[in-house]
Enzyme design. Structure first.
Site, PDB file in Angstrom:
ATOM      1  N   HIS A 160       0.869  -1.190   0.000  1.00 16.03           N
ATOM      2  CA  HIS A 160       0.000   0.000   0.000  1.00 16.03           C
ATOM      3  C   HIS A 160       0.903   1.236   0.000  1.00 16.03           C
ATOM      4  O   HIS A 160       1.941   1.262   0.672  1.00 16.03           O
ATOM      5  CB  HIS A 160      -0.920   0.001   1.222  1.00 16.03           C
ATOM      6  N   GLU A 187      -4.032   1.560  -7.580  1.00 20.45           N
ATOM      7  CA  GLU A 187      -4.357   2.743  -6.787  1.00 20.45           C
ATOM      8  C   GLU A 187      -3.392   3.879  -7.126  1.00 20.45           C
ATOM      9  O   GLU A 187      -2.293   3.937  -6.556  1.00 20.45           O
ATOM     10  CB  GLU A 187      -4.202   2.431  -5.289  1.00 20.45           C
TER      11      GLU A 187
END
Ligand code: PGA
Length: 229
Positions: A84, A152
């Protein structure tokens, strides 16, 4: 195939009574939660599928503050986010570390959800595909088992901005073309109750990774209604 809805709760939830209320309101919904690690068992006890937000490259030992994939799997976690952007940035996580994390999670039967994406400068310089290909190649070095990817863009996380539907479709097609198996690719970055109808129409997206909007039961319920109708 039903699309996946993943909710990354980051370090937002700090009140147990509020968490209990949140879980009761969402009872029975088909969601995959990534709560703070200290809340993982509570979420699992409410019968939600859960994963960890990060994982150590070590299975056990003298690693203060780390999260063991083996221990997470033992208490019922089924997956883990890896790479992430907030972990990459805050913990100086490199692609090589990410590769080790994917290996240890596969070894311990946690499905790795690899997060990839370009920053704003790279996006503006039209380098998204180069960046993504490089991230995938390094993260998956010597790995042949299937994983899940979440695309993302860094500039879309927590900003209220998203790429256009055409851009998302193009990048997800590109990611899928890099694999010789049918890989699931999710989209994450400012998914909300306001844009979910549009995002849900992008045909090659296999689900969504939701941050902020996942904290609000009514936003999340709207998202579920659109995605899982
Ligand atoms: P956001 O976060 O939905 O708040 O942009 C997404 C994420 O960080 O996974």
């Amino acid at each position: 195939m039903e699309k996946l809805i993943l909710v990354n709760l980051k370090m937002y939830q700090t009140d147990m009574a509020q968490i209990e209320n949140y879980l009761n309101k969402l009872k029975g919904k088909r969601l995959i939660f990534f709560p703070m690690i200290i809340h993982l068992e509570r979420f699992i006890s409410h019968n939600f599928t859960c994963g960890t937000q990060n994982i150590s490259i070590h299975e056990s030992g003298a690693y203060t503050g780390e999260i063991s994939a083996k221990a997470a799997q033992n208490i019922g976690a089924s997956c883990t986010l890896i790479g992430h952007s907030e972990v990459r940035q805050n913990f100086n996580e490199t692609d090589e570390i990410i590769n080790q994390k994917i290996k240890i999670s596969l070894k311990n039967k946690l499905i790795p959800i690899l997060c990839i994406g370009e920053n704003l400068n790279q996006y503006q310089a039209n380098q998204t595909k180069i960046i993504i290909k490089n991230q995938i190649e390094k993260a998956l070095k010597d790995i042949t088992e299937p994983i899940i990817i979440s695309y993302e863009p860094l500039w879309a996380i927590g900003t209220g901005k998203t790429p256009t539907s055409e851009e998302i479709k193009d990048i997800i097609d590109y990611i899928k073309s890099l694999f010789n198996y049918k890989i699931k690719v999710l989209y994450g970055g400012s998914v909300s109750q306001d844009n979910i109808e549009t995002l849900n129409k992008i045909e090659n997206v296999d689900g969504f990774l939701i941050g902020k909007a996942g904290l609000d039961v009514s936003c999340l319920t709207k998202i579920i209604e659109v995605v899982q109708k």
